[in-house]
Design an enzyme around this catalytic site. Structure first.
Site, short mmCIF file in Angstrom:
data_model
loop_
_atom_site.label_atom_id
_atom_site.label_comp_id
_atom_site.label_asym_id
_atom_site.label_seq_id
_atom_site.Cartn_x
_atom_site.Cartn_y
_atom_site.Cartn_z
N CYS A 1 39.06 10.04 67.42
CA CYS A 1 38.47 11.35 67.14
C CYS A 1 39.12 11.95 65.92
O CYS A 1 40.05 11.38 65.33
CB CYS A 1 38.63 12.29 68.34
SG CYS A 1 40.34 12.75 68.66
N CYS B 1 42.86 12.35 65.67
CA CYS B 1 43.61 11.17 65.23
C CYS B 1 43.83 11.21 63.72
O CYS B 1 44.90 10.84 63.22
CB CYS B 1 42.86 9.88 65.59
SG CYS B 1 42.68 9.59 67.37
N ASP C 1 22.67 18.26 26.54
CA ASP C 1 22.83 17.82 25.17
C ASP C 1 21.47 17.33 24.67
O ASP C 1 20.61 16.96 25.48
CB ASP C 1 23.87 16.70 25.12
CG ASP C 1 23.99 16.07 23.74
OD1 ASP C 1 24.14 16.83 22.78
OD2 ASP C 1 23.92 14.83 23.65
N ASP D 1 26.16 12.54 26.77
CA ASP D 1 26.36 11.09 26.72
C ASP D 1 27.37 10.65 25.67
O ASP D 1 27.75 9.48 25.63
CB ASP D 1 25.03 10.39 26.42
CG ASP D 1 24.56 10.62 24.99
OD1 ASP D 1 24.79 11.75 24.47
OD2 ASP D 1 23.99 9.70 24.40
N ASP E 1 30.67 15.18 23.75
CA ASP E 1 30.31 15.95 24.94
C ASP E 1 31.43 15.99 25.98
O ASP E 1 31.36 16.77 26.93
CB ASP E 1 29.06 15.36 25.61
CG ASP E 1 27.84 15.41 24.71
OD1 ASP E 1 27.67 16.43 24.02
OD2 ASP E 1 27.08 14.42 24.67
#
Length: 753
Positions: A13, A16, A435, A637, A641
């Site tokens: 559970c 634990c 962008d 990308d 950036d």
């Protein structure tokens, strides 16, 4: 500091998970630790000079659990799936004990029907309900089928903690050992005017039902890792390597860097590499989501697990084993599935004190009912009900199971989510910053216009083109690539460049053939004090057409300009319109000139544009949007950036972009399709909605179930909850949470186009 992830075994559970976290944190040298109950993983940051994995694993074992680390190569190739093998072994063990418990429990329940219903049933012999026979049968279930509950309770007792095993062991033991007294001393109860009833069947039924629940939960949790197994299944098993002039088939794990590999039509490409001979078309849908095959020829990269379609070719292995693209995807998904979302913090705090509080409530329940009613049977039934119905498992599984399924579903759709926090935060987004080049547009610009100063001869045009392309060849920018490709198409041979320098957001410069060449923006030319009046009219015309214009200066004098066009991606308009329909504000952020940016913005339906923004200013622009009180995602990308991606609340990198941008992002969109942004946000919303459903059910279940089991309805309706029903409810509470999480596997993105 070093980071590692361990797979855990033995947890029953969420309590634990808290116990394991405490055990790991107690090891000197451990800096941070997070245990995910749903993923059964521990993510640990530690100082290798102070401790090691063996010490950490020993601490986990002393806490009563086990931990192991999967070999990376095994995880990548899927040759030995230790996690799946361990889960199957656990299922077999549970199944054996469940079948035995089910058969014996059926006998006990049939024998107890006359007592439970108060009706004589002729076909049930009286000896079948004999207390001694019931004792013998129940003892087999109690101490063999239910052995794991006692083992778990004893392990945690030694560490002065408690878990669900403790609750089950206490509850069933109370019913079992109480029944021993009327079994052997019935006269004592008769003298008190009490019926010497036994409750062996309660203990047996509860244990059997909980075992059933654990078996179903174990299977359901295994399905949450289905995405990982699917990814592993994409990998080829063998590779046809050319060694010493001979073609030999070897296991994928034995492929080394630099090996030359032959791929025939219809075969999977085994590892990442570069084509050296031959050509073909390759289905890269696994990576990009694009259904159309891509033409490949010598010099082009190929990715492992993609499928060769028509031709045959040879390629040289450049990334193998854990370094392949597929392996990195698997690793990212595993990290995300093992991480914790902030929404889980409340459940973690509750489960930390859940079991001790339930035990205290159970003791108080017994004392109160015994003092009020003077009936030990009633006090026992309510106490057992409280212990049995409480379920920290449902709380512990509510968040991680949804996160596991959500991140796995993301990987299936070409979205790599680095952590649960990013997945959760994405549903709060208000502004999407895009962008332009390579994000909204194809990122494959081409030179459409090349204009030189008046009176320049053709031979000088080619020389100017040589100078410009010789400098641009050292830049990673898509515009630079366009210039180089244009020069090569004109048959220009490039020269070496010295003292190359890229000025972020402005341009590039360097010496070529002892001439100082500068290529960049109009603004940069003005900053450098270079006169641009000679080509001003052409610049205005090209910008009016929405083209990006770069200026070429040699020895600080303008010699020419280039008009570069970059087509908008087919999906950009639909994606941006869908994001706006979802209530999101879409902003364009670009270093390009304002006129070109506004032309593209009008084409795709964006109203707010930040143009001519340098890379260092991009992060500042994102920060300004955040200061407006908006949760901001940045999508880009390129290297330029990266600062903005890091500044944004959620950074989304186009997977076809640079490694730096991907490293700075929280979410990677494997292909360049902007519709993946829509999918990522919708997936985040669906996942968080699913988590909230799970948490609501888990809290309501325990908040309502425990008082009902304690007998709160008895004064009103004269009704007590049968511990057998409490056991069934507890057994299926966690199963229902996992089952609800698995509904996320049916997630489908919705767009308006």
């Amino acid at each position: 500091m070093e980071n590692t992830t361990l797979k855990l075994r033995g947890m029953s559970c969420a309590s634990c998970a808290n116990n394991i976290e405490e055990a790991i944190r107690s090891v000197p040298g451990v800096n941070a630790c997070s245990v995910n109950f749903g993923a059964e993983q521990a993510t640990i940051e530690y100082n290798p000079q102070q401790t090691n994995l063996e010490d950490i694993q020993q601490a986990i074992e002393e806490a009563g659990y086990s931990a192991y680390s999967l070999q990376e190569q095994e995880m990548i190739t899927g040759e030995t799936d230790a996690e799946q093998a361990a889960r199957q072994a656990e299922s077999r063990k549970l199944k054996r004990r469940l079948i035995f418990g089910g058969v014996v429990t059926t006998i006990l329940v049939i024998g107890g029907l006359p007592m439970m219903t108060g009706v004589h049933i002729p076909w049930i012999p009286a000896w079948l309900h004999h207390p001694v026979l019931q004792l013998i049968l129940t003892a087999l279930i109690q101490f063999w089928s239910g052995e794991s509950f006692y083992q778990g309770a004893w392990k945690t007792f030694k560490r002065h903690t408690a878990t669900m095993d403790t609750l089950v062991a206490l509850g069933t033991s109370a019913a079992f050992f109480y029944s021993l007294f009327p079994t052997f001393f019935p006269g004592f109860f008769l003298n008190q005017g009490l019926s010497p009833d036994v409750y062996y069947e309660i203990s047996a039924v509860v244990i059997t039902l909980i075992l059933l629940g654990r078996l179903l939960e174990n299977r359901a949790k295994g399905q949450t890792s289905e995405a990982i197994r699917k990814l592993m299944g994409l990998q080829a098993k063998t590779a046809r390597v050319i060694r010493n002039g001979q073609e030999i088939d070897i296991p994928i794990a034995e492929v080394g860097l630099g090996d030359v590999i032959l791929v025939r039509p219809g075969e999977k490409i085994p590892v990442d590499g570069e084509i050296i001979d031959g050509s073909s078309t390759i289905d890269e849908a696994m990576v990009t989501g694009e259904s159309l095959p891509v033409k490949k020829q010598p010099g082009d990269e190929v990715i492992g697990a993609t499928i060769n379609k028509t031709g045959s070719f040879k390629f040289r292995a450049t990334r193998v084993g854990k370094d392949t693209f597929l392996a990195q995807i698997v690793k990212l998904v595993q990290q995300a599935q093992g991480s914790k979302a902030p929404i889980q913090k409340l459940a973690d705090r509750v489960t930390g004190w859940f079991v001790p509080v339930v035990i205290a409530i159970a003791i108080a329940t017994f004392i109160i009912w015994y003092n009020i009613m003077g009936n030990v049977t009633m006090a026992l039934i309510t106490t057992v009900g409280v212990l049995i119905i409480a379920c920290p498992c449902a709380l512990g599984l509510a968040t991680p199971t949804s996160i596991m399924v959500g991140t796995g579903k993301g990987a299936e759709n070409g979205i790599l989510i680095k952590g649960a926090e990013s997945l959760e935060l994405a549903h709060k987004l208000k502004t999407i910053v895009l962008d332009k080049t390579g994000t909204i547009t194809q990122g494959k610009p081409t030179v459409t216009d090349f204009v030189t100063v008046n009176g320049t001869a053709n031979s000088n045009e080619l020389n100017l083109l040589r100078l410009a392309a010789s400098v641009e060849r050292y830049s990673e920018h898509p515009l630079a690539e366009a210039v180089v490709q244009y020069a090569q198409s004109q048959g220009v041979e490039l020269s070496d460049s010295q003292d190359f320098e890229a000025i972020a957001g402005s341009g590039v410069q360097g010496y070529v053939s002892n001439q100082w060449v500068q290529i960049g923006t109009h603004r940069w030319m003005n900053e450098l004090g270079i006169d641009t009046i000679a080509l001003q009219e052409h610049w205005d015309r090209l910008e009016y057409l929405g083209k990006t214009v770069i200026w070429i200066a040699v020895n600080s004098k303008v010699q020419g300009i280039m008009g570069i066009a970059d087509a908008v991606k087919p999906s950009s308009v639909n994606a941006i319109r869908t994001l706006q329909k979802m209530g999101l504000s879409v902003v364009m952020l670009t270093g390009d000139n304002r006129r070109t940016a506004e032309v593209i913005a009008r084409e795709v339906g964006i109203k707010r544009v930040f143009a001519e923004v340098r890379p260092d200013q991009k992060a500042e622009t994102v920060e300004k949007l955040q200061l407006e009180g908006k949760i901001v995602a940045m999508v880009g990308d390129g290297i330029n950036d990266a600062p903005a991606l890091a500044q944004a609340d959620v950074g989304m990198a186009i997977g076809t972009g640079t490694d730096v941008a991907i490293a700075a992002s929280d979410i990677t969109l494997i292909s360049g399709d902007l519709l993946l942004i829509v999918t990522a946000i919708q997936l985040s919303r669906a996942t968080i909605r699913n988590i909230r459903q799970n948490l609501f059910f888990a809290f309501i279940y325990n908040v309502a179930g425990i008082p009902i089991a304690a007998g709160i309805l008895f004064p009103i309706f004269g009704w007590l909850l049968n511990p057998i029903i409490a056991g069934a409810a507890m057994a299926f509470s966690s199963v229902s949470v996992v089952t609800n999480a698995l509904r996320l596997r049916n997630f489908r993105p919705k767009t308006i186009g």
